[in-house]
Design a protein around this motif. Sequence first.
Motif, PDB file in Angstrom:
ATOM      1  N   ALA A 109       0.929  -1.098   0.045  1.00 44.88           N
ATOM      2  CA  ALA A 109       0.202  -0.271   0.327  1.00 44.88           C
ATOM      3  C   ALA A 109       0.965   1.671  -0.138  1.00 44.88           C
ATOM      4  O   ALA A 109       0.202   2.561  -0.202  1.00 44.88           O
ATOM      5  N   ILE A 110       1.976   1.263   0.425  1.00 38.56           N
ATOM      6  CA  ILE A 110       3.114   2.390   0.667  1.00 38.56           C
ATOM      7  C   ILE A 110       3.134   2.196  -0.976  1.00 38.56           C
ATOM      8  O   ILE A 110       4.156   2.148  -2.436  1.00 38.56           O
ATOM      9  N   THR A 111       2.742   4.003  -1.641  1.00 38.89           N
ATOM     10  CA  THR A 111       3.464   4.851  -2.483  1.00 38.89           C
ATOM     11  C   THR A 111       4.434   5.438  -2.890  1.00 38.89           C
ATOM     12  O   THR A 111       4.678   6.262  -3.556  1.00 38.89           O
ATOM     13  N   GLY A 112       4.826   6.079  -1.615  1.00 38.46           N
ATOM     14  CA  GLY A 112       5.790   7.426  -1.540  1.00 38.46           C
ATOM     15  C   GLY A 112       6.391   7.297   0.038  1.00 38.46           C
ATOM     16  O   GLY A 112       5.399   7.358   0.717  1.00 38.46           O
ATOM     17  N   THR A 113       7.262   9.057   0.331  1.00 43.81           N
ATOM     18  CA  THR A 113       7.667   8.460   1.476  1.00 43.81           C
ATOM     19  C   THR A 113       7.498  10.243   1.693  1.00 43.81           C
ATOM     20  O   THR A 113       8.769  10.484   0.068  1.00 43.81           O
ATOM     21  N   THR A 114       8.038  10.942   2.737  1.00 47.11           N
ATOM     22  CA  THR A 114       8.026  12.379   2.642  1.00 47.11           C
ATOM     23  C   THR A 114       8.665  12.965   3.732  1.00 47.11           C
ATOM     24  O   THR A 114       8.805  12.456   4.929  1.00 47.11           O
ATOM     25  N   GLY A 115       9.423  13.907   3.856  1.00 50.14           N
ATOM     26  CA  GLY A 115       9.647  14.331   5.857  1.00 50.14           C
ATOM     27  C   GLY A 115       8.827  15.208   6.327  1.00 50.14           C
ATOM     28  O   GLY A 115       7.849  15.731   5.584  1.00 50.14           O
ATOM     29  N   LEU A 116       9.013  16.173   7.691  1.00 48.52           N
ATOM     30  CA  LEU A 116       8.079  17.475   7.659  1.00 48.52           C
ATOM     31  C   LEU A 116       7.815  18.090   6.282  1.00 48.52           C
ATOM     32  O   LEU A 116       7.026  18.356   6.123  1.00 48.52           O
ATOM     33  N   ASP A 117       9.154  18.448   5.883  1.00 49.92           N
ATOM     34  CA  ASP A 117       8.776  19.508   4.857  1.00 49.92           C
ATOM     35  C   ASP A 117       8.403  19.411   4.117  1.00 49.92           C
ATOM     36  O   ASP A 117       7.196  20.270   2.915  1.00 49.92           O
ATOM     37  N   GLY A 118       7.633  18.438   3.342  1.00 49.64           N
ATOM     38  CA  GLY A 118       6.934  18.178   2.551  1.00 49.64           C
ATOM     39  C   GLY A 118       5.546  17.458   2.410  1.00 49.64           C
ATOM     40  O   GLY A 118       5.022  16.999   2.021  1.00 49.64           O
ATOM     41  N   LEU A 119       5.286  17.347   4.065  1.00 50.09           N
ATOM     42  CA  LEU A 119       3.655  16.570   4.630  1.00 50.09           C
ATOM     43  C   LEU A 119       2.729  18.004   4.015  1.00 50.09           C
ATOM     44  O   LEU A 119       2.044  17.210   3.308  1.00 50.09           O
ATOM     45  N   ALA A 120       2.463  18.643   3.659  1.00 51.06           N
ATOM     46  CA  ALA A 120       1.615  19.590   3.365  1.00 51.06           C
ATOM     47  C   ALA A 120       1.599  19.118   2.011  1.00 51.06           C
ATOM     48  O   ALA A 120       0.312  18.795   1.352  1.00 51.06           O
ATOM     49  N   GLU A 121       2.336  18.911   0.285  1.00 50.75           N
ATOM     50  CA  GLU A 121       2.721  18.750  -0.570  1.00 50.75           C
ATOM     51  C   GLU A 121       2.213  17.516  -0.571  1.00 50.75           C
ATOM     52  O   GLU A 121       1.129  17.325  -1.558  1.00 50.75           O
ATOM     53  N   ALA A 122       2.145  16.015   0.220  1.00 49.15           N
ATOM     54  CA  ALA A 122       1.983  15.448   0.438  1.00 49.15           C
ATOM     55  C   ALA A 122       0.563  14.561   0.748  1.00 49.15           C
ATOM     56  O   ALA A 122      -0.320  14.266   0.016  1.00 49.15           O
ATOM     57  N   ILE A 123      -0.075  15.692   1.628  1.00 48.99           N
ATOM     58  CA  ILE A 123      -1.177  15.411   1.838  1.00 48.99           C
ATOM     59  C   ILE A 123      -2.321  16.408   0.652  1.00 48.99           C
ATOM     60  O   ILE A 123      -3.064  15.011  -0.146  1.00 48.99           O
ATOM     61  N   THR A 124      -2.092  17.502  -0.486  1.00 47.60           N
ATOM     62  CA  THR A 124      -2.510  17.312  -1.535  1.00 47.60           C
ATOM     63  C   THR A 124      -2.367  16.516  -1.810  1.00 47.60           C
ATOM     64  O   THR A 124      -3.788  16.039  -3.156  1.00 47.60           O
ATOM     65  N   ALA A 125      -1.470  16.110  -2.412  1.00 51.77           N
ATOM     66  CA  ALA A 125      -0.962  14.847  -3.838  1.00 51.77           C
ATOM     67  C   ALA A 125      -1.888  13.550  -3.246  1.00 51.77           C
ATOM     68  O   ALA A 125      -2.499  12.694  -4.096  1.00 51.77           O
ATOM     69  N   LEU A 126      -2.715  13.205  -2.402  1.00 51.06           N
ATOM     70  CA  LEU A 126      -3.641  12.066  -1.246  1.00 51.06           C
ATOM     71  C   LEU A 126      -4.856  12.457  -1.815  1.00 51.06           C
ATOM     72  O   LEU A 126      -5.362  11.609  -1.836  1.00 51.06           O
ATOM     73  N   GLY A 127      -4.877  13.955  -2.468  1.00 47.96           N
ATOM     74  CA  GLY A 127      -6.227  13.974  -3.137  1.00 47.96           C
ATOM     75  C   GLY A 127      -6.123  13.294  -4.344  1.00 47.96           C
ATOM     76  O   GLY A 127      -7.409  13.630  -4.863  1.00 47.96           O
ATOM     77  N   VAL A 128      -5.348  12.856  -5.631  1.00 46.17           N
ATOM     78  CA  VAL A 128      -5.136  12.270  -6.008  1.00 46.17           C
ATOM     79  C   VAL A 128      -5.795  10.661  -6.436  1.00 46.17           C
ATOM     80  O   VAL A 128      -4.188  10.365  -6.632  1.00 46.17           O
ATOM     81  N   PRO A 129      -6.203  10.129  -6.374  1.00 49.85           N
ATOM     82  CA  PRO A 129      -6.388   8.365  -6.218  1.00 49.85           C
ATOM     83  C   PRO A 129      -5.350   7.517  -6.927  1.00 49.85           C
ATOM     84  O   PRO A 129      -4.800   6.527  -6.946  1.00 49.85           O
ATOM     85  N   ASP A 130      -5.275   8.227  -8.276  1.00 49.23           N
ATOM     86  CA  ASP A 130      -4.022   7.618  -9.407  1.00 49.23           C
ATOM     87  C   ASP A 130      -2.490   7.713  -8.509  1.00 49.23           C
ATOM     88  O   ASP A 130      -1.488   6.773  -9.182  1.00 49.23           O
ATOM     89  N   LEU A 131      -2.275   8.630  -8.069  1.00 44.52           N
ATOM     90  CA  LEU A 131      -0.953   9.163  -7.737  1.00 44.52           C
ATOM     91  C   LEU A 131      -0.305   8.014  -6.370  1.00 44.52           C
ATOM     92  O   LEU A 131       0.809   7.490  -6.021  1.00 44.52           O
ATOM     93  N   HIS A 132      -1.295   7.829  -5.497  1.00 42.05           N
ATOM     94  CA  HIS A 132      -0.944   7.463  -4.311  1.00 42.05           C
ATOM     95  C   HIS A 132      -2.056   6.845  -3.890  1.00 42.05           C
ATOM     96  O   HIS A 132      -3.548   7.192  -3.650  1.00 42.05           O
TER      97      HIS A 132
END
Length: 355
Positions: free
Chosen positions: A325-348
């Motif tokens: 199920a893991i499709t990506g990792t991030t550090g704290l500085d990229g957390l906001a962008e990761a949350i946005t990316a999770l809104g695109v189901p075909d990405l993550h």
Amino acid sequence: MRAAITRSGKLSVEEVPVPVPQAGQVLVRTLACGICGSDLHALDDPGAFAEVSRRSGGVPYDIRDGIVLGHEFVAEVVDYGPGTARMLPTGTQVCGPPIGFGPQGSGIIGYTPAFPGGFGEYMLLSEAFMLPVPGGLDPRTAALTEPFSVAARAVRRAEPTPGTVAMVLGLGPIGLGVVATLKARGHGPVVAVDFSARRRELAGRLGADILIDPAAESPYDRWTSLGVIPGMMDRMAAEYRGVKATETVIFECVGAPGMLAQVVAGAPAAARIMLVGVCLRSDSVEPGVVASKELDIRGSFGGSPAEYRQTLRDIAEGRIDAGVAITGTTGLDGLAEAITALGVPDLHAKIIVEP
């Protein structure tokens, strides 16, 4: 320590004090923490999130300010507070259900000011709920124990029997966990449904027997081909003839307004409907349809310590390949962008934070 803390409903990476362990507590350093759909709901609509918590018997906190989110964690032991047994040496990798307990009170880790979550470099855990991560298990994979234990609880409450047809609607991490748990327990056929081709592919890797794109066909058109008797009168006639009808359970893992109404309309007679996705808005259901079809609607929330322990064993011993199920990792500085990316189901499907 550095932590992503909520400020006016947004995440701000700041320096905050390292928490001090009190009686029965352990200070740990976060190694990995999953971003949960509940975190997305809480950030998107904190007022509704708090209201649902209050009306459900919880103790709501305003998560818009001063909260370090993150409840799907793996960490390593740094120090012990007073009154602890100190059974695990420092440096041991640990995880556990997100239950905070101590002199500060109790609450869910990551949603309670006294118990900051895994979107920070350090956390407090209750020694009583802390479990060592089995040797060799990647911390990122072990962090999936929490959401997959939520799935395990939903499967247990659904009470599937051999031959039960299981349909999973929504293949985010919880839905994927339901698929994996059903197959690990020997159940099937399992029908996995999602608009995202990426997530359907992940469900297939976890053992789903049938993959359906609801944009191409309605999953509710499959009942007869799966051996299910969809109509109540036909089911009753089968009972009169002494024919045992195939059981059906539908796991609603989307958590969006309107989904429950769709499931009630599409479910076959005598189906069990498991509400697993957390919807913060009202839905419309016709009681006459529920009664006439003899539908059984059950809720499921969280996972117990026992379910968490069993899920950790299932992952560590290879019965459940949670890392799929893991499709990506991030550090704290990229957390906001990761949350946005999770809104695109075909990405993550699942992004892991490594503070």
